[in-house]
Scaffold this motif. Structure first.
Motif, mmCIF file in Angstrom:
data_model
loop_
_atom_site.group_PDB
_atom_site.id
_atom_site.type_symbol
_atom_site.label_atom_id
_atom_site.label_comp_id
_atom_site.label_asym_id
_atom_site.label_seq_id
_atom_site.Cartn_x
_atom_site.Cartn_y
_atom_site.Cartn_z
ATOM 1 N N UNK A 149 -0.471 -19.530 -15.502
ATOM 2 C CA UNK A 149 -0.833 -18.460 -14.560
ATOM 3 C C UNK A 149 -1.361 -19.074 -13.266
ATOM 4 N N UNK A 150 -2.184 -20.103 -13.386
ATOM 5 C CA UNK A 150 -2.723 -20.797 -12.210
ATOM 6 C C UNK A 150 -1.594 -21.413 -11.376
ATOM 7 N N UNK A 151 -0.623 -22.006 -12.047
ATOM 8 C CA UNK A 151 0.507 -22.621 -11.349
ATOM 9 C C UNK A 151 1.349 -21.565 -10.624
ATOM 10 N N UNK A 152 1.594 -20.444 -11.272
ATOM 11 C CA UNK A 152 2.343 -19.347 -10.655
ATOM 12 C C UNK A 152 1.566 -18.778 -9.467
ATOM 13 N N UNK A 153 0.265 -18.595 -9.643
ATOM 14 C CA UNK A 153 -0.607 -18.093 -8.575
ATOM 15 C C UNK A 153 -0.544 -19.009 -7.347
ATOM 16 N N UNK A 154 -0.658 -20.319 -7.567
ATOM 17 C CA UNK A 154 -0.607 -21.281 -6.463
ATOM 18 C C UNK A 154 0.751 -21.255 -5.767
ATOM 19 N N UNK A 155 1.821 -21.150 -6.545
ATOM 20 C CA UNK A 155 3.178 -21.086 -6.004
ATOM 21 C C UNK A 155 3.340 -19.831 -5.150
ATOM 22 N N UNK A 156 2.853 -18.707 -5.661
ATOM 23 C CA UNK A 156 2.913 -17.425 -4.961
ATOM 24 C C UNK A 156 2.202 -17.518 -3.605
ATOM 25 N N UNK A 157 1.016 -18.113 -3.585
ATOM 26 C CA UNK A 157 0.248 -18.272 -2.347
ATOM 27 C C UNK A 157 0.987 -19.140 -1.331
ATOM 28 N N UNK A 158 1.677 -20.132 -1.836
ATOM 29 C CA UNK A 158 2.369 -21.086 -0.974
ATOM 30 C C UNK A 158 3.588 -20.473 -0.288
ATOM 31 N N UNK A 159 4.290 -19.573 -0.984
ATOM 32 C CA UNK A 159 5.594 -19.128 -0.489
ATOM 33 C C UNK A 159 5.706 -17.654 -0.101
ATOM 34 N N UNK A 160 4.732 -16.819 -0.444
ATOM 35 C CA UNK A 160 4.835 -15.398 -0.121
ATOM 36 C C UNK A 160 3.932 -15.014 1.040
ATOM 37 N N UNK A 161 4.449 -14.129 1.897
ATOM 38 C CA UNK A 161 3.631 -13.609 2.992
ATOM 39 C C UNK A 161 2.482 -12.751 2.476
ATOM 40 N N UNK A 200 11.003 -15.562 -11.076
ATOM 41 C CA UNK A 200 11.504 -14.201 -10.883
ATOM 42 C C UNK A 200 10.699 -13.313 -11.831
ATOM 43 N N UNK A 201 9.982 -12.342 -11.287
ATOM 44 C CA UNK A 201 9.092 -11.493 -12.075
ATOM 45 C C UNK A 201 9.683 -10.093 -12.213
ATOM 46 N N UNK A 202 9.909 -9.670 -13.443
ATOM 47 C CA UNK A 202 10.534 -8.384 -13.741
ATOM 48 C C UNK A 202 9.585 -7.505 -14.548
ATOM 49 N N UNK A 205 9.716 -7.439 -9.108
ATOM 50 C CA UNK A 205 8.508 -7.514 -8.285
ATOM 51 C C UNK A 205 8.570 -8.667 -7.300
ATOM 52 N N UNK A 206 9.001 -9.830 -7.790
ATOM 53 C CA UNK A 206 9.001 -11.028 -6.946
ATOM 54 C C UNK A 206 10.101 -11.979 -7.402
ATOM 55 N N UNK A 207 10.698 -12.628 -6.433
ATOM 56 C CA UNK A 207 11.572 -13.772 -6.708
ATOM 57 C C UNK A 207 11.291 -14.782 -5.613
ATOM 58 N N UNK A 208 11.150 -16.030 -5.998
ATOM 59 C CA UNK A 208 10.781 -17.050 -5.028
ATOM 60 C C UNK A 208 11.314 -18.402 -5.491
ATOM 61 N N UNK A 213 19.190 -3.720 -22.869
ATOM 62 C CA UNK A 213 19.930 -2.462 -22.628
ATOM 63 C C UNK A 213 19.339 -1.638 -21.489
ATOM 64 N N UNK A 214 18.886 -2.321 -20.442
ATOM 65 C CA UNK A 214 18.355 -1.654 -19.261
ATOM 66 C C UNK A 214 19.528 -1.170 -18.407
ATOM 67 N N UNK A 215 19.396 0.001 -17.798
ATOM 68 C CA UNK A 215 20.487 0.588 -17.019
ATOM 69 C C UNK A 215 20.555 0.106 -15.577
ATOM 70 N N UNK A 216 19.398 -0.255 -14.986
ATOM 71 C CA UNK A 216 19.404 -0.641 -13.581
ATOM 72 C C UNK A 216 18.186 -1.504 -13.259
ATOM 73 N N UNK A 217 18.312 -2.245 -12.168
ATOM 74 C CA UNK A 217 17.213 -3.052 -11.645
ATOM 75 C C UNK A 217 17.004 -2.653 -10.193
ATOM 76 N N UNK A 218 15.762 -2.316 -9.833
ATOM 77 C CA UNK A 218 15.458 -1.913 -8.459
ATOM 78 C C UNK A 218 14.503 -2.913 -7.818
ATOM 79 N N UNK A 219 14.441 -2.853 -6.486
ATOM 80 C CA UNK A 219 13.565 -3.744 -5.727
ATOM 81 C C UNK A 219 13.364 -3.197 -4.330
ATOM 82 N N UNK A 220 12.363 -3.736 -3.652
ATOM 83 C CA UNK A 220 12.184 -3.516 -2.223
ATOM 84 C C UNK A 220 12.249 -4.879 -1.555
#
Length: 153
Positions: free
Chosen positions: A18-30, A63-65, A75-78, A104-111
């Motif tokens: 979780x710490x590694x993902x958190x640090x990665x997120x801070x580094x690459x996401x606005x 990639x977080x689903x 939610x996020x892909x980086x 068996x998911x029908x769709x994937x959405x994102x913003x």
């Protein structure tokens, strides 16, 4: 390159990851999440999963689903800057979509930010269709396009 999928239940038991993902997120996401956001997400969205890419034991992308019964949400892909253009984003999405197909998911959405042309092109190449626009979606007031990918044949 090593790809693995971890469920929310698995992630919550790995505080170092979780710490590694958190640090990665801070580094690459606005707009990175706080550590508490990450913990709350994995604790409350138990059907969710994360796809991780490691290169030489170093996190290179994720990639977080959030998985729901019918329509899941990206939610996020980086991907790390030094790994861009090497197929990591495609590998993340291929793994995530395979997992969603198994579920068996029908769709994937994102913003996606309306000015993120590279991401928009990536999603459209994957077959995502633009459904609309959310005004002032991001904390800086910028808009987001809403996209969805049908996963049914």
């Amino acid at each position: 390159m090593n790809i693995e999928i971890k469920t929310a239940a698995e992630i919550i038991l790995e505080p170092q990851l979780i710490e590694e993902i958190f640090d990665f997120d801070k580094l690459y996401f606005n707009w990175p999440w706080t550590k508490q956001n990450w913990l709350d997400f994995f604790r409350t969205r138990t059907e969710s999963f994360i796809v991780l890419i490691n290169v030489e034991d170093t996190l290179s992308g994720f990639c977080l689903i959030e998985n729901n019964d019918d329509i899941s949400y990206l939610h996020k892909i980086c991907v790390a800057k030094n790994a861009e253009g090497h197929g990591h984003g495609q590998a993340l999405m291929t793994s995530a979509l395979s997992q969603l197909d198994d579920l068996k998911v029908n769709a994937l959405s994102l913003e996606v930010d309306v000015s993120n042309f590279r991401a928009i092109s990536f999603y459209e190449k994957l077959g995502f269709k633009q459904l609309g626009r959310r005004k002032k979606f991001y904390s800086d007031g910028s808009d987001a396009f809403v996209y969805e990918l049908s996963l049914t044949s």
